[in-house]
Design an enzyme around this catalytic site. Structure first.
Site, PDB file in Angstrom:
ATOM      1  N   TRP A   1      -1.194 -36.717 -54.139  1.00 25.54           N
ATOM      2  CA  TRP A   1      -1.555 -35.630 -53.229  1.00 25.54           C
ATOM      3  C   TRP A   1      -3.086 -35.565 -53.152  1.00 25.54           C
ATOM      4  O   TRP A   1      -3.754 -35.543 -54.204  1.00 25.54           O
ATOM      5  CB  TRP A   1      -0.983 -34.322 -53.794  1.00 25.54           C
ATOM      6  CG  TRP A   1      -1.244 -33.102 -52.973  1.00 25.54           C
ATOM      7  CD1 TRP A   1      -1.018 -32.945 -51.635  1.00 25.54           C
ATOM      8  CD2 TRP A   1      -1.760 -31.864 -53.446  1.00 25.54           C
ATOM      9  NE1 TRP A   1      -1.363 -31.679 -51.249  1.00 25.54           N
ATOM     10  CE2 TRP A   1      -1.820 -30.992 -52.340  1.00 25.54           C
ATOM     11  CE3 TRP A   1      -2.170 -31.390 -54.688  1.00 25.54           C
ATOM     12  CZ2 TRP A   1      -2.281 -29.691 -52.438  1.00 25.54           C
ATOM     13  CZ3 TRP A   1      -2.630 -30.096 -54.796  1.00 25.54           C
ATOM     14  CH2 TRP A   1      -2.682 -29.259 -53.675  1.00 25.54           C
TER      15      TRP A   1
ATOM     16  N   ASP B   1       3.175 -32.017 -62.329  1.00 19.15           N
ATOM     17  CA  ASP B   1       3.002 -31.150 -61.159  1.00 19.15           C
ATOM     18  C   ASP B   1       4.355 -31.082 -60.457  1.00 19.15           C
ATOM     19  O   ASP B   1       4.857 -32.108 -59.983  1.00 19.15           O
ATOM     20  CB  ASP B   1       1.935 -31.754 -60.233  1.00 19.15           C
ATOM     21  CG  ASP B   1       1.667 -30.877 -59.007  1.00 19.15           C
ATOM     22  OD1 ASP B   1       2.255 -29.777 -58.907  1.00 19.15           O
ATOM     23  OD2 ASP B   1       0.859 -31.303 -58.152  1.00 19.15           O
TER      24      ASP B   1
ATOM     25  N   ALA C   1       6.265 -29.046 -57.493  1.00 22.07           N
ATOM     26  CA  ALA C   1       6.094 -28.066 -56.412  1.00 22.07           C
ATOM     27  C   ALA C   1       7.284 -28.037 -55.460  1.00 22.07           C
ATOM     28  O   ALA C   1       7.252 -27.313 -54.464  1.00 22.07           O
ATOM     29  CB  ALA C   1       4.812 -28.382 -55.637  1.00 22.07           C
TER      30      ALA C   1
ATOM     31  N   LYS D   1       7.165 -23.799 -51.736  1.00 21.85           N
ATOM     32  CA  LYS D   1       8.151 -24.480 -50.892  1.00 21.85           C
ATOM     33  C   LYS D   1       9.566 -23.975 -51.167  1.00 21.85           C
ATOM     34  O   LYS D   1      10.324 -23.734 -50.239  1.00 21.85           O
ATOM     35  CB  LYS D   1       8.109 -25.998 -51.127  1.00 21.85           C
ATOM     36  CG  LYS D   1       6.748 -26.551 -51.444  1.00 21.85           C
ATOM     37  CD  LYS D   1       5.900 -26.800 -50.215  1.00 21.85           C
ATOM     38  CE  LYS D   1       4.486 -27.139 -50.644  1.00 21.85           C
ATOM     39  NZ  LYS D   1       3.656 -27.711 -49.617  1.00 21.85           N
TER      40      LYS D   1
HETATM   41  C1  LMR Z   1       0.973 -30.597 -48.389  1.00 18.98           C
HETATM   42  O1  LMR Z   1       0.801 -31.547 -49.158  1.00 18.98           O
HETATM   43  O2  LMR Z   1       1.104 -30.732 -47.178  1.00 18.98           O
HETATM   44  C2  LMR Z   1       1.024 -29.201 -48.945  1.00 18.98           C
HETATM   45  O3  LMR Z   1       1.107 -29.238 -50.315  1.00 18.98           O
HETATM   46  C3  LMR Z   1      -0.038 -28.337 -48.413  1.00 18.98           C
HETATM   47  C4  LMR Z   1      -1.367 -28.607 -49.028  1.00 18.98           C
HETATM   48  O4  LMR Z   1      -1.932 -27.657 -49.590  1.00 18.98           O
HETATM   49  O5  LMR Z   1      -1.869 -29.728 -48.955  1.00 18.98           O
END
Ligand code: LMR
Length: 392
Positions: free
Chosen positions: A130, A211, A213, A246
């Site tokens: 991410w 992590d 989410a 989420k």
């Molecule tokens: C995403 O990856 O789209 C979400 O987790 C929103 C973000 O904060 O990046």
């Protein structure tokens, strides 16, 4: 002397958030906004979940004060999330949780704790990951090392390479792992791979930092927690950052939790003292509304069932879209085997631009797309557009 702010170096706008703005401004009727990770119904809505709405109403009617709760926020909230995440292991006095402003708050606080406890620790991060992980880790003043995770060309996890990299990590290094529904690839470790990772971190004295989410949006609440549980149980020390954005659809309310496991109850207590102090310095006390609502949903049997059923239907929609997209073309078949909200399309950055400009389809620069960003009746358009750009 130059002005205080004019001396700042220019900032690249956050690509994902910029994509969100661009998609909103596009009024072409065929538009598919598959950028940022929010759950959407087939008609493009991100509704407030029904159990959440009911709990909010009850909170509104019953709350008679907004006075401070304290640095731990809503203690009952962290208890409920602890049970949801760790199952039977919750209650171990070596495991403690603290409410945070969203998953980002949990990550920032967890990395700040690592920095305070072991300033020279390296954090091993899979590639890709991410995009906000890197700034969060660097923001805490920690050093990043990378391990290969996913190969976009072969659409597979580079597990042998991951293992080889982790075997080079030094005792006390931190290993960032995605609990489930890997963001951005959708490629999750299977049970055998989790077992191998667990044995490496335990044998080498590494600190897993999980992590998580998207619990409940891959295979189910229990199934999605299994990897994180097994790793945390196998080691003496671990950190877990959790988010309700989420799975409770509480994106803008910023509801998260940081969990820490220490070697014994005293070490865990010390870690808790530290995270409370660090939280005090960062945000003083977490916002209450979202966490109180999540606690109320989880404490009430009827609301909890209602929430679970809605979460199940969200997951079903994601998985049925996965199947439909996978059936479109042999080159997209892998999408049917992946989990959660995201997969990566086999497209270059230039092809991502073409998807956006020519077809009004918004996906991240990496090719990551939000599976439920499209309506059921847009799947064929999505697939045909992707095929058109791949085929040139
Ligand atoms: C995403 O990856 O789209 C979400 O987790 C929103 C973000 O904060 O990046």
């Amino acid at each position: 002397m130059s002005g205080l702010f004019s001396g700042l170096s220019p900032i690249q706008p956050d690509a994902l958030l910029q994509l969100m703005v661009m998609a909103r401004a596009d009024d072409r009727p065929q538009k598919i906004d598959a950028g940022v990770g929010v759950y959407k119904t087939s008609d493009g809505k991100t509704p407030v979940m029904s159990a959440v709405r009911k709990a909010e109403q009850r909170l509104h009617d019953a709350q008679d004060s907004k006075s401070y709760l304290g640095m731990r926020g809503d203690a009952g909230y962290a208890e409920e999330i602890g049970k949801l995440l760790f199952g039977k292991a919750w209650g171990d006095d070596r495991l403690v949780g603290l409410q945070t402003p969203g998953g980002c708050g949990a990550l920032a606080l967890g990395f700040a704790l690592v920095k305070a406890a072991r300033p020279g620790a390296k954090v091993w991060v899979g590639t890709p990951t991410w995009p906000n992980h890197e700034p969060l880790i660097k923001g805490a003043g920690l050093t990043i090392e990378t391990y290969p995770y996913y190969d976009k060309a072969s659409t597979s996890i580079q597990f042998d390479e991951m293992v080889a990299a982790l075997e080079r990590a030094e005792e006390g290094d931190v290993v960032l792992l995605h609990g489930c529904c890997h963001n951005p690839t959708g490629a999750d470790l299977d049970a055998g791979q989790w077992a191998k990772v667990r044995s490496i971190v335990a044998a080498r004295g590494l600190i897993p930092f999980v992590d998580i989410a998207y619990q409940g949006l891959g295979d189910g609440l229990e199934e999605d927690a299994a990897g994180a549980r097994s790793v945390v149980e196998a080691v003496d020390e671990a950190i877990v950052a959790q988010s309700c954005d989420k799975n409770f659809g509480m994106y803008r309310d910023r509801v998260g939790t940081l969990f820490v496991k220490g070697r014994d109850a005293d070490a865990t207590k010390l870690a808790l003292d530290w995270i409370m102090q660090l939280a005090r310095e960062l945000w003083s006390m977490p916002p209450d509304h979202g966490a109180a609502v999540v606690r109320m949903v989880l404490e009430d049997e009827a609301l909890r069932e209602e929430w679970r059923a809605e979460l199940d239907s969200m997951r079903d929609r994601i998985n049925s879209l996965r199947e439909k997209i996978a059936a479109c073309d042999p080159r997209l078949e892998y999408i049917g085997r992946q989990k959660g909200m995201f997969s990566m399309l086999p497209v270059s950055p230039a092809q991502v631009v073409r998807l956006r400009e020519e077809f009004a389809i918004y996906v991240a620069g990496s090719g990551r797309f939000n599976i439920c960003g499209m309506g059921d009746d847009q799947v064929a358009y999505f697939c045909n557009s992707v095929k058109a750009v791949i085929d040139g």
